[in-house]
Motif scaffolding. Structure first.
Motif, short mmCIF file in Angstrom:
data_model
loop_
_atom_site.label_atom_id
_atom_site.label_comp_id
_atom_site.label_asym_id
_atom_site.label_seq_id
_atom_site.Cartn_x
_atom_site.Cartn_y
_atom_site.Cartn_z
N LYS A 13 0.84 -1.20 0.00
CA LYS A 13 0.00 0.00 0.00
C LYS A 13 0.87 1.24 0.00
CE LYS A 13 -2.29 -1.39 3.66
NZ LYS A 13 -3.27 -1.45 4.75
N HIS A 14 1.87 1.24 0.85
CA HIS A 14 2.77 2.38 0.97
C HIS A 14 3.51 2.61 -0.35
CE1 HIS A 14 5.19 5.27 3.16
NE2 HIS A 14 6.28 4.70 2.71
N SER A 15 3.98 1.54 -0.98
CA SER A 15 4.69 1.66 -2.26
C SER A 15 3.79 2.25 -3.34
CB SER A 15 5.19 0.29 -2.72
OG SER A 15 6.13 -0.22 -1.84
N THR A 16 2.54 1.82 -3.39
CA THR A 16 1.60 2.35 -4.38
C THR A 16 1.41 3.85 -4.19
OG1 THR A 16 0.45 0.23 -4.51
CG2 THR A 16 -0.75 2.16 -5.30
N LEU A 17 1.18 4.27 -2.95
CA LEU A 17 0.97 5.69 -2.68
C LEU A 17 2.22 6.51 -3.00
CD1 LEU A 17 -1.11 5.55 0.60
CD2 LEU A 17 -1.85 6.49 -1.59
N LEU A 18 3.38 6.02 -2.59
CA LEU A 18 4.62 6.77 -2.86
C LEU A 18 4.91 6.88 -4.36
CD1 LEU A 18 7.03 5.66 0.01
CD2 LEU A 18 5.73 7.79 -0.22
N TYR A 46 -7.65 -4.19 -12.67
CA TYR A 46 -6.29 -4.72 -12.57
C TYR A 46 -5.88 -4.75 -11.10
CZ TYR A 46 -6.14 -3.60 -17.53
OH TYR A 46 -6.42 -3.53 -18.87
N TYR A 47 -5.05 -5.70 -10.76
CA TYR A 47 -4.55 -5.81 -9.39
C TYR A 47 -3.07 -5.49 -9.38
CZ TYR A 47 -9.04 -7.97 -8.77
OH TYR A 47 -10.38 -8.18 -8.76
N VAL A 48 -2.64 -4.68 -8.40
CA VAL A 48 -1.26 -4.23 -8.31
C VAL A 48 -0.58 -4.91 -7.13
CG1 VAL A 48 0.23 -2.21 -8.00
CG2 VAL A 48 -1.93 -1.97 -9.22
N ASN A 49 0.66 -5.32 -7.35
CA ASN A 49 1.48 -5.86 -6.26
C ASN A 49 2.90 -5.35 -6.49
OD1 ASN A 49 2.98 -7.76 -7.97
ND2 ASN A 49 1.04 -8.86 -8.12
N PRO A 50 3.80 -5.57 -5.54
CA PRO A 50 5.16 -5.03 -5.72
C PRO A 50 5.83 -5.49 -7.01
CG PRO A 50 4.88 -5.78 -3.48
CD PRO A 50 3.65 -6.22 -4.24
#
Length: 131
Positions: free
Chosen positions: A41-46, A113-117
């Protein structure tokens, strides 16, 4: 489950729970769940925050479920962040186990779509208002 049910449930959620008027033009909704990987979640926002410093993101709305882990350093004034503090989304039959991108146009869902690292860089595709 058929696509029309998903479409109706998502738009009912936006209008009833979040009091958001539905845009007719192309729009990208990024849903960030309250459960799951905090780093994801943090990576997506950043990632979105870094892009928002140089690109206009007015066609993107970020719906953050819950508010416990949303920190001011995760977003900026150029990002349209909506907090679902009641976590209503989690009670719907919309599967969002990770950050989820929903593309809409003319009040219809075009794609999910689904997002992951591992595929975070694919977010750049959705930043452009023309997808």
């Amino acid at each position: 489950r058929n696509c029309e049910d998903f479409n109706n449930e998502f738009f009912d959620y936006l209008s009833s729970s979040l009091k958001i008027s539905l845009p007719c033009e192309d729009h990208t909704w990024i849903l960030i769940p309250s459960i799951g990987c905090i780093g994801c979640k943090h990576s997506t926002l950043l990632y979105l925050k870094s892009i928002s410093e140089t690109q206009d993101l007015k066609h993107i709305s970020i719906i953050y479920l819950g508010i416990n882990t949303l920190h001011p350093e995760d977003y900026n004034e150029h990002m349209h962040v909506i907090c679902d503090t009641e976590k209503v989304m989690e009670s719907l039959r919309i599967n969002i186990a990770s950050s989820t991108i929903i593309l809409t146009s003319t009040k219809k869902i075009k794609a999910v779509y689904y997002v992951n690292p591992g595929n975070l860089d694919s977010l750049s595709f959705f930043i452009s208002p023309v997808y």
